[in-house]
Design a protein around this motif. Structure first.
Motif, mmCIF file in Angstrom:
data_model
loop_
_atom_site.group_PDB
_atom_site.id
_atom_site.type_symbol
_atom_site.label_atom_id
_atom_site.label_comp_id
_atom_site.label_asym_id
_atom_site.label_seq_id
_atom_site.Cartn_x
_atom_site.Cartn_y
_atom_site.Cartn_z
ATOM 1 N N ALA A 57 5.716 -15.887 -7.228
ATOM 2 C CA ALA A 57 6.388 -15.361 -8.447
ATOM 3 C C ALA A 57 6.672 -14.025 -8.429
ATOM 4 N N ASP A 58 7.344 -13.709 -9.672
ATOM 5 C CA ASP A 58 7.817 -12.358 -9.801
ATOM 6 C C ASP A 58 6.781 -11.320 -9.773
ATOM 7 N N VAL A 59 7.049 -10.040 -9.267
ATOM 8 C CA VAL A 59 6.037 -9.268 -8.786
ATOM 9 C C VAL A 59 6.705 -7.831 -8.878
ATOM 10 N N ARG A 60 5.827 -7.009 -9.403
ATOM 11 C CA ARG A 60 6.316 -5.411 -9.385
ATOM 12 C C ARG A 60 4.850 -4.874 -8.587
ATOM 13 N N MET A 61 5.323 -3.949 -7.749
ATOM 14 C CA MET A 61 4.430 -3.488 -6.887
ATOM 15 C C MET A 61 4.502 -1.881 -6.274
ATOM 16 N N HIS A 62 3.416 -1.346 -5.995
ATOM 17 C CA HIS A 62 3.584 0.075 -5.378
ATOM 18 C C HIS A 62 4.363 -0.094 -3.985
ATOM 19 N N VAL A 63 5.005 1.015 -3.647
ATOM 20 C CA VAL A 63 5.343 1.000 -2.218
ATOM 21 C C VAL A 63 4.465 1.754 -1.396
ATOM 22 N N SER A 64 3.930 2.604 -1.780
ATOM 23 C CA SER A 64 3.061 3.548 -1.387
ATOM 24 C C SER A 64 3.704 4.424 -0.145
ATOM 25 N N ASN A 65 4.816 4.944 -0.427
ATOM 26 C CA ASN A 65 5.508 5.557 0.464
ATOM 27 C C ASN A 65 4.873 6.702 1.098
ATOM 28 N N GLY A 66 4.013 7.503 0.324
ATOM 29 C CA GLY A 66 3.226 8.757 0.936
ATOM 30 C C GLY A 66 2.206 7.978 1.831
ATOM 31 N N ALA A 67 1.565 7.082 1.508
ATOM 32 C CA ALA A 67 0.424 6.368 2.418
ATOM 33 C C ALA A 67 1.040 5.889 3.689
ATOM 34 N N HIS A 73 -11.259 5.081 2.973
ATOM 35 C CA HIS A 73 -11.822 4.322 1.584
ATOM 36 C C HIS A 73 -10.999 4.805 0.608
ATOM 37 N N ASP A 74 -10.524 3.854 -0.137
ATOM 38 C CA ASP A 74 -9.718 4.145 -1.265
ATOM 39 C C ASP A 74 -9.484 2.942 -2.099
ATOM 40 N N LEU A 75 -8.474 3.009 -3.187
ATOM 41 C CA LEU A 75 -8.310 1.890 -4.284
ATOM 42 C C LEU A 75 -7.126 1.184 -3.625
ATOM 43 N N PHE A 76 -7.566 0.083 -2.983
ATOM 44 C CA PHE A 76 -6.595 -0.684 -2.245
ATOM 45 C C PHE A 76 -6.528 -1.995 -3.137
ATOM 46 N N ALA A 77 -5.207 -2.446 -3.258
ATOM 47 C CA ALA A 77 -4.749 -3.758 -3.805
ATOM 48 C C ALA A 77 -4.921 -4.705 -2.487
ATOM 49 N N ARG A 78 -5.746 -5.838 -2.259
ATOM 50 C CA ARG A 78 -5.932 -6.510 -1.105
ATOM 51 C C ARG A 78 -5.013 -7.610 -0.886
ATOM 52 N N ASP A 79 -4.299 -7.997 -1.850
ATOM 53 C CA ASP A 79 -3.474 -8.926 -1.708
ATOM 54 C C ASP A 79 -2.194 -8.826 -2.809
ATOM 55 N N VAL A 80 -1.111 -9.267 -2.363
ATOM 56 C CA VAL A 80 -0.186 -9.054 -3.615
ATOM 57 C C VAL A 80 -0.183 -9.849 -4.939
ATOM 58 N N GLY A 81 -0.879 -10.801 -5.065
ATOM 59 C CA GLY A 81 -1.542 -11.135 -6.361
ATOM 60 C C GLY A 81 -2.177 -10.459 -7.356
ATOM 61 N N ALA A 82 -2.880 -9.178 -6.689
ATOM 62 C CA ALA A 82 -3.529 -8.210 -7.683
ATOM 63 C C ALA A 82 -2.395 -7.708 -8.451
ATOM 64 N N TYR A 83 -0.977 -7.420 -8.027
ATOM 65 C CA TYR A 83 -0.374 -6.697 -8.840
ATOM 66 C C TYR A 83 0.314 -7.771 -9.949
ATOM 67 N N VAL A 121 -3.057 9.241 -10.020
ATOM 68 C CA VAL A 121 -3.677 8.266 -9.050
ATOM 69 C C VAL A 121 -3.129 6.875 -9.268
ATOM 70 N N ASN A 122 -2.924 6.236 -8.005
ATOM 71 C CA ASN A 122 -2.347 4.737 -7.921
ATOM 72 C C ASN A 122 -3.060 4.090 -6.908
ATOM 73 N N TRP A 123 -3.065 2.781 -7.198
ATOM 74 C CA TRP A 123 -3.828 2.092 -6.303
ATOM 75 C C TRP A 123 -2.718 1.824 -5.171
ATOM 76 N N VAL A 124 -3.265 1.434 -3.931
ATOM 77 C CA VAL A 124 -2.414 1.512 -2.663
ATOM 78 C C VAL A 124 -2.326 0.007 -2.275
ATOM 79 N N ASN A 125 -0.878 -0.050 -1.818
ATOM 80 C CA ASN A 125 -0.479 -1.478 -1.420
ATOM 81 C C ASN A 125 -1.199 -1.852 -0.109
ATOM 82 N N GLY A 126 -2.225 -2.405 -0.027
ATOM 83 C CA GLY A 126 -3.016 -2.920 1.261
ATOM 84 C C GLY A 126 -2.298 -3.773 1.997
#
Length: 494
Positions: A398-408, A428-438, A453-458
């Motif tokens: 389904a539709d999704v909007r997510m971080h690209v985490s360019n710096g990470a 150790h960080d704030l990771f979104a562990r799956d795309v569904g989290a977004y 602060v942003n969550w990181v696209n794991g």
């Protein structure tokens, strides 16, 4: 009209319940009363958990197509507007009037600080960099150290049990190499983002103690490299480590941009046995991309000061609101001390400059819009990663909007190249562990004290790691309950 209501759990949460009717009804009324084509509108409801953030209660985001005159492919939506609602702050707000105002042209214009562009290029990252370079002045003004702004007042990574676990794994690797005569004479460990030095002190204390028990003399061969963007933070870390004189002999420190670790550490290529990173990736510049109705978009942003806030800030520095943009960019370029020297007619002392900085940071907001991407191959995710790496994530459902985490991504791809073939990266960080989290919740940006602060696209880091021959895994932080921190581990694939 398409409606996306994301904070589902809050519908039945007894402490902070919300209702769909209260959240959406007034917004729908305002949309119906406007000239908006409702068939081309998206309404998105989020629960923005960060008390300090860059969003208003109701926002209107234009959706711009990359090919506006092209025929619409079958199955693709042609939306031209998104209305975003922060359900967390909606209670007690006249959402109907607020939405109506957001849809109309404002009589009093906001003070715009920059042109539209990718979010990673926004001046909010200039504020973020200033926070770390002038941290001592910020802390003096607030009366608290930056770690006190974190949930619980400290980082989750400062943990003796976690350090012992990592060290025992290192000893196992070193023992195996030593038994085969393949262990190098110098054993390198790198920490990126050293905080107040507590993690380095914990690691060194535990390694020294365990090495005495183990009896292989690893401590005397150890080189521990502390790296951080902030000179002030490094000074504090050196003081912490220097409390134990023997540790100081094994530690070096480097001022370093975490997005470009090879600029300082290239001499360690293939030589580092452990790279330790804590709460850094979530603080690095990032874009956001979206897949909406079958089309791919880059989220563009523009920092601004709301008109009422701008008027108050301008009055406090003897300026007109239209002069604030120049003052803000001078602050970001010069820092508070030099700003006071360069603009004494507006800020008479470094302390006044810091107060201007803090008030501006508190008020700054981000306007957003969706700009169509002609193709992912035209988007540079990082200097060494093409936007095509995003395709499997964007097209995962389904539709999704997510971080690209360019710096990470930039940091990760350069850092793993420093690892010894038996080395490991632990983060150790704030990771979104799956795309569904977004798809189910807001993941930033938020404000932590004076930083972003942003969550990181794991899933993205894992995908890029696999393509480069690394296994990347995620697990909950094992040594504290009730934390959002996740542990990422990366090492060469067997």
């Amino acid at each position: 009209m398409l409606v996306d209501f994301r904070p589902h759990a809050r519908l039945r949460n007894r402490k902070t319940p919300v209702t769909v009717t209260d959240s959406l009804g007034p917004v729908m009324d305002a949309l119906s009363e406007s000239a908006t084509d409702l068939s081309r509108v998206r309404v998105v409801c989020d629960w923005v958990q960060y008390k300090q953030n860059f969003r208003d209660v109701v926002e209107v985001r234009p959706i711009l197509s990359s090919t506006p005159d092209a025929p619409l492919p079958e199955g693709v939506r042609d939306d031209d507007l998104e209305v975003a609602v922060d359900v967390r702050r909606a209670a007690g707000v006249d959402l109907r009037a607020t939405t109506r105002a957001a849809l109309e042209t404002r009589e009093t214009p906001d003070v715009v600080l920059e042109d539209w562009g990718p979010t990673r290029e926004s001046c909010i990252w200039g504020f973020n960099a200033l926070y770390w370079t002038a941290l001592e002045q910020w802390e003096k003004a607030t009366g608290q150290a930056y770690e006190q702004a974190l949930p619980g007042g400290e980082s989750d990574a400062r943990n003796h049990d976690a350090a012992r676990g990592v060290i025992r794994e290192l000893f196992t690797v070193w023992d195996g190499l030593a038994d085969r005569g393949a262990l190098p004479p110098e054993l390198y460990v790198v920490e990126i983002g050293v905080g107040n030095g507590a993690q380095a002190r914990v690691f060194l204390d535990e390694l020294r103690e365990l090495d005495v028990e183990h009896g292989r003399g690893y401590y005397r061969r150890l080189h521990y490299l502390m790296c951080d963007y902030s000179p002030h933070v490094l000074d504090l870390a050196r003081e912490t480590v220097a409390e134990h004189a023997e540790h100081a002999e094994h530690v070096s420190s480097f001022v370093m941009d975490a997005c470009k670790p090879r600029s300082v550490l290239a001499f360690l290529q293939f030589r580092v046995f452990l790279i330790y990173i804590s709460n850094v990736y979530d603080n690095l510049p990032t874009d956001e991309v979206a897949q909406l109705g079958g089309r791919t978009y880059l989220v563009e942003s523009r920092a601004f000061l709301p008109a009422a806030d701008a008027a108050e800030i301008a009055a406090s520095v003897n300026a007109r609101p239209d002069q604030l943009g120049g003052l803000v960019h001078a602050l970001l370029r010069l820092g508070p001390t030099l700003l006071a020297e360069a603009r004494p007619d507006h800020v008479s002392s470094p302390e006044d400059a810091v107060e201007f900085w803090r008030r501006t940071w508190s008020a700054v907001r981000l306007a957003e819009r969706y700009a169509g991407l002609a193709g992912l191959d035209t988007y540079e995710l990082s200097p060494t990663v093409n936007g095509e790496a995003l395709r499997p994530l964007l097209e995962s459902g389904a539709d999704v909007r997510m971080h690209v985490s360019n710096g990470a991504v930039a940091s990760f791809t350069e850092t793993i190249g420093l690892l010894h073939p038996f080395g490991k990266l632990v983060c150790h960080d704030l990771f979104a562990r799956d795309v569904g989290a977004y798809r189910t919740g807001f993941r930033g940006p938020g404000k932590y004290d004076g930083s972003v602060v942003n969550w990181v696209n794991g899933p993205l880091l894992a995908h890029i790691g696999r393509r480069r021959g690394f296994d990347v895994s995620y697990a909950p932080f094992a040594h504290r309950t009730g934390t959002n921190i996740v542990t990422m581990t990366a090492q060469v694939r067997d």
